[in-house]
Scaffold this motif. Structure first.
Motif, PDB file in Angstrom:
ATOM      1  N   PHE A  10      -7.309   9.022  -9.796  1.00  0.00           N
ATOM      2  CA  PHE A  10      -7.917   7.325  -9.485  1.00  0.00           C
ATOM      3  C   PHE A  10      -7.599   6.501 -10.596  1.00  0.00           C
ATOM      4  O   PHE A  10      -8.324   5.121 -10.424  1.00  0.00           O
ATOM      5  CB  PHE A  10      -9.195   7.149  -8.624  1.00  0.00           C
ATOM      6  CG  PHE A  10     -10.125   8.035  -9.353  1.00  0.00           C
ATOM      7  CD1 PHE A  10      -9.888   8.077 -10.455  1.00  0.00           C
ATOM      8  CD2 PHE A  10     -10.345   9.960  -8.544  1.00  0.00           C
ATOM      9  CE1 PHE A  10     -11.633   8.179 -10.807  1.00  0.00           C
ATOM     10  CE2 PHE A  10     -11.558  10.244  -8.884  1.00  0.00           C
ATOM     11  CZ  PHE A  10     -11.392  10.087 -10.059  1.00  0.00           C
ATOM     12  N   THR A 172      -4.060   8.492  -2.773  1.00  0.00           N
ATOM     13  CA  THR A 172      -3.572   7.306  -3.002  1.00  0.00           C
ATOM     14  C   THR A 172      -2.709   7.661  -4.659  1.00  0.00           C
ATOM     15  O   THR A 172      -1.513   6.630  -4.364  1.00  0.00           O
ATOM     16  CB  THR A 172      -4.481   6.687  -4.024  1.00  0.00           C
ATOM     17  OG1 THR A 172      -5.432   6.919  -5.445  1.00  0.00           O
ATOM     18  CG2 THR A 172      -5.428   5.674  -3.312  1.00  0.00           C
ATOM     19  N   ASP A 175       0.325   8.843  -0.962  1.00  0.00           N
ATOM     20  CA  ASP A 175       0.203   6.815  -0.184  1.00  0.00           C
ATOM     21  C   ASP A 175       0.109   8.247   1.135  1.00  0.00           C
ATOM     22  O   ASP A 175       0.263   7.974   2.401  1.00  0.00           O
ATOM     23  CB  ASP A 175       0.930   6.432   0.457  1.00  0.00           C
ATOM     24  CG  ASP A 175       1.249   5.453  -1.736  1.00  0.00           C
ATOM     25  OD1 ASP A 175       0.341   5.526  -2.081  1.00  0.00           O
ATOM     26  OD2 ASP A 175       2.448   5.725  -2.017  1.00  0.00           O
ATOM     27  N   SER A 280     -12.415   2.521  -7.826  1.00  0.00           N
ATOM     28  CA  SER A 280     -11.150   3.275  -6.567  1.00  0.00           C
ATOM     29  C   SER A 280     -11.519   4.760  -6.976  1.00  0.00           C
ATOM     30  O   SER A 280     -11.191   5.186  -5.885  1.00  0.00           O
ATOM     31  CB  SER A 280     -10.267   3.146  -7.698  1.00  0.00           C
ATOM     32  OG  SER A 280      -9.604   1.851  -7.900  1.00  0.00           O
ATOM     33  N   PRO A 286     -11.616   3.250  -1.352  1.00  0.00           N
ATOM     34  CA  PRO A 286     -10.047   2.520  -0.887  1.00  0.00           C
ATOM     35  C   PRO A 286      -9.311   2.361  -0.021  1.00  0.00           C
ATOM     36  O   PRO A 286      -8.928   1.200   0.906  1.00  0.00           O
ATOM     37  CB  PRO A 286      -9.356   3.562  -1.844  1.00  0.00           C
ATOM     38  CG  PRO A 286     -10.900   4.399  -2.568  1.00  0.00           C
ATOM     39  CD  PRO A 286     -11.416   4.313  -2.197  1.00  0.00           C
ATOM     40  N   SER A 290      -8.868  -1.273   1.688  1.00  0.00           N
ATOM     41  CA  SER A 290      -7.415  -1.884   2.114  1.00  0.00           C
ATOM     42  C   SER A 290      -7.827  -2.294   3.636  1.00  0.00           C
ATOM     43  O   SER A 290      -7.057  -3.129   4.495  1.00  0.00           O
ATOM     44  CB  SER A 290      -6.835  -0.606   2.239  1.00  0.00           C
ATOM     45  OG  SER A 290      -6.360  -0.378   0.969  1.00  0.00           O
ATOM     46  N   TYR A 366      -2.733  -2.054   2.442  1.00  0.00           N
ATOM     47  CA  TYR A 366      -2.990  -0.925   1.548  1.00  0.00           C
ATOM     48  C   TYR A 366      -2.048  -1.616   0.570  1.00  0.00           C
ATOM     49  O   TYR A 366      -2.422  -0.687  -1.202  1.00  0.00           O
ATOM     50  CB  TYR A 366      -2.560   0.309   2.229  1.00  0.00           C
ATOM     51  CG  TYR A 366      -2.270   1.595   1.381  1.00  0.00           C
ATOM     52  CD1 TYR A 366      -3.225   1.574   0.320  1.00  0.00           C
ATOM     53  CD2 TYR A 366      -1.008   2.184   0.808  1.00  0.00           C
ATOM     54  CE1 TYR A 366      -3.177   3.206  -0.701  1.00  0.00           C
ATOM     55  CE2 TYR A 366      -1.511   3.241  -0.097  1.00  0.00           C
ATOM     56  CZ  TYR A 366      -2.267   3.701  -0.872  1.00  0.00           C
ATOM     57  OH  TYR A 366      -2.114   4.708  -1.414  1.00  0.00           O
ATOM     58  N   TYR A 369      -3.988  -3.708  -1.905  1.00  0.00           N
ATOM     59  CA  TYR A 369      -5.282  -2.724  -2.480  1.00  0.00           C
ATOM     60  C   TYR A 369      -4.282  -2.132  -4.184  1.00  0.00           C
ATOM     61  O   TYR A 369      -4.793  -1.844  -4.788  1.00  0.00           O
ATOM     62  CB  TYR A 369      -5.529  -1.330  -1.977  1.00  0.00           C
ATOM     63  CG  TYR A 369      -6.550  -0.246  -2.776  1.00  0.00           C
ATOM     64  CD1 TYR A 369      -7.613  -0.211  -2.748  1.00  0.00           C
ATOM     65  CD2 TYR A 369      -5.470   1.023  -2.801  1.00  0.00           C
ATOM     66  CE1 TYR A 369      -8.461   0.308  -3.250  1.00  0.00           C
ATOM     67  CE2 TYR A 369      -5.981   1.985  -3.671  1.00  0.00           C
ATOM     68  CZ  TYR A 369      -7.959   1.181  -4.633  1.00  0.00           C
ATOM     69  OH  TYR A 369      -8.298   2.232  -4.630  1.00  0.00           O
ATOM     70  N   LYS A 370      -3.034  -1.151  -3.469  1.00  0.00           N
ATOM     71  CA  LYS A 370      -2.215  -0.552  -5.195  1.00  0.00           C
ATOM     72  C   LYS A 370      -1.638  -1.985  -5.468  1.00  0.00           C
ATOM     73  O   LYS A 370      -1.781  -1.704  -7.082  1.00  0.00           O
ATOM     74  CB  LYS A 370      -0.608   0.352  -3.744  1.00  0.00           C
ATOM     75  CG  LYS A 370      -0.858   1.096  -3.027  1.00  0.00           C
ATOM     76  CD  LYS A 370      -1.272   2.245  -4.080  1.00  0.00           C
ATOM     77  CE  LYS A 370      -0.135   3.103  -4.385  1.00  0.00           C
ATOM     78  NZ  LYS A 370      -0.387   4.647  -4.494  1.00  0.00           N
TER      79      LYS A 370
END
Ligand SMILES: NC(=O)c1ccc[n+]([C@@H]2O[C@H](COP(=O)([O-])OP(=O)(O)OC[C@H]3O[C@@H](n4cnc5c(N)ncnc54)[C@H](O)[C@@H]3O)[C@@H](O)[C@H]2O)c1
Length: 401
Positions: A10, A172, A175, A280, A286, A290, A366, A369-370
């Motif tokens: 993370f 993350t 995914d 994170s 997370p 999202s 998402y 978020y990324k």
């Protein structure tokens, strides 16, 4: 050096100096555009000033109100062979842009939990800042604390209290939506988390500043907290971190009482969920972020870190009508009010059980978020050429402890 992201778990172990500078400039632009509706702070100390909510506070104080700022943080400096951390580059950019704007800016890179760091900050305030501090922002997020008197190292634990909690979370790196289980903490782990993330160190700072005569009459101090919602309560508010944040609430009350004669305003600011290095690292968050980002964006009430802090200053701490800020029953400032709106939370609760690896991108933000995560490290900006060779070593006006 050509610097690309290297994500490990993370965190991202590289950071891009040009991207970080653009991130800071962008936050300054947002702050300037939001205007300065009232008189604000003049001399500000930000503890945890290099990333996330602390950086946004420093930017808002300086570029929104023209305040002189002293920033304290714990970052890895750059060298000729290795990039520094994002907080290092953010602080270098802040310092450069503040000085260009004619604003006083000084930074200390050292352990905020150490007495030596407090002493250096007091010395700088006395010698350089031309008067006492009228706003102290406490925005540390740290997994460890070295106790100032004994030197003992205490670690916080990210655990529940009572029962094991199993919930959906997002991996993350892959995914994918996964089930994670978070174990309950021992009594020792709870106590240690309160030692690290509770209010003890905040109080040590305020008491030291006051004793040294560098805290203004009627000064304000704010420490940031998170309460969250039913979805995150088992892992956060009802867990070890929540215990630490409840300690912060008690500390605010104690500080108000102890420094009442000087008129100190001590607040806990309960902030919304945003993407930062600290958030994170917390399981479940997370995925929740999202979801809630998608819903808040659809409703036109999305805020990032800088918008939250701009609103904290404009609508709570430095109101145009000079009225005292609205607080909840515990005396806290609730900047998580929009996130906690019934319509937002109902939509989250309806979405939560439906999310799978296959529909993660359709049902949630998402991708946002990324994108925000890479942005923290100066990546994912269209206006930076990441294949260009760039000197990684950046210097600025910082006291290195
Ligand atoms: N991120 C969120 O969603 C969120 C929401 C509500 C409240 N908060 C709270 O806001 C505060 C700041 O969190 P953030 O998310 O902005 O984190 P962050 O990781 O972006 O920032 C942490 C800051 O603390 C500094 N720091 C860490 N250890 C230090 C040490 N020993 N000495 C000096 N500086 C040190 C870092 O250099 C950095 O400036 C925390 O109290 C957090 O609980 C965060």
């Amino acid at each position: 050096m050509i610097i690309h992201p290297k994500v490990r778990g993370f965190i991202c172990i590289t950071a891009h100096p040009a991207g970080c500078e653009k991130n800071v400039a962008e936050q300054i632009g947002i702050t300037r555009a939001s205007g300065t509706p009232a008189a604000g702070p003049r001399r500000v100390l930000v503890i945890g000033a290099s990333t996330g909510y602390g950086l946004a506070s420093r930017i808002t104080a300086a570029f929104g109100y023209g305040a002189a700022t002293l920033g304290v943080f714990f970052e890895k400096p750059s060298s000729e062979s290795k990039p520094g951390t994002a907080g290092w580059y953010n602080s270098a950019a802040f310092d450069k842009l503040a000085k260009q704007a004619g604003l006083y800016s000084k930074s200390i890179n050292g352990d905020a939990f150490a007495n030596e760091t407090r002493d250096r900050a007091i010395e700088l305030i006395k010698n350089e800042m031309g008067g006492p501090i009228d706003l102290v922002v406490y925005s540390l997020a740290s997994p460890v604390r070295k106790l100032p008197d004994t030197g003992e190292t205490v670690r916080s634990a990210l655990k529940t209290i009572g029962n094991t909690f199993t919930a959906s979370s997002v991996d993350t790196n892959r995914d994918t939506v996964v089930q994670v289980s978070v174990e309950p903490a021992t009594e020792q782990e709870i106590a240690d988390t309160v030692k690290v993330m509770g209010g003890e160190d905040w109080a040590l700072w305020i008491d030291a500043l006051s004793k040294a005569g560098v805290l203004a009459e009627h000064a304000t101090t704010v420490a940031y907290s998170y309460v969250g919602t039913e979805i995150t309560w088992p892992i956060y508010w009802h867990g070890t971190l929540g215990r630490a944040k409840q300690h912060l609430d008690n500390t605010a009350r104690e500080l108000r009482t102890r420094h009442a004669a000087q008129g100190l305003q001590a607040y806990v600011g309960v902030m919304k969920s945003v993407v930062t290095q600290a958030s994170s690292a917390i399981p479940v968050i997370p995925l929740y972020v999202s979801m809630v980002f998608r819903i808040m964006k659809e409703k036109g009430i999305h805020e990032g870190t800088i918008e939250q802090i701009n609103r904290l200053f404009h609508d709570f701490l430095y109101r145009q009508d000079q009225a005292a800020p609205a607080t909840d029953g515990e005396g806290r400032l609730r900047l998580d009010d929009w996130e906690l709106r019934d319509d937002v939370q109902q939509a989250c609760k309806a979405l939560w059980p439906q999310v799978t690896t296959e529909n993660l991108s359709q049902l949630t933000d998402y991708a946002g978020y990324k994108h925000d995560f890479l942005r923290l490290f100066g990546f994912a900006r269209a206006d930076v050429d990441y294949d260009a060779d760039i000197p990684p070593d950046v210097h600025f006006d910082v006291v290195q402890l």
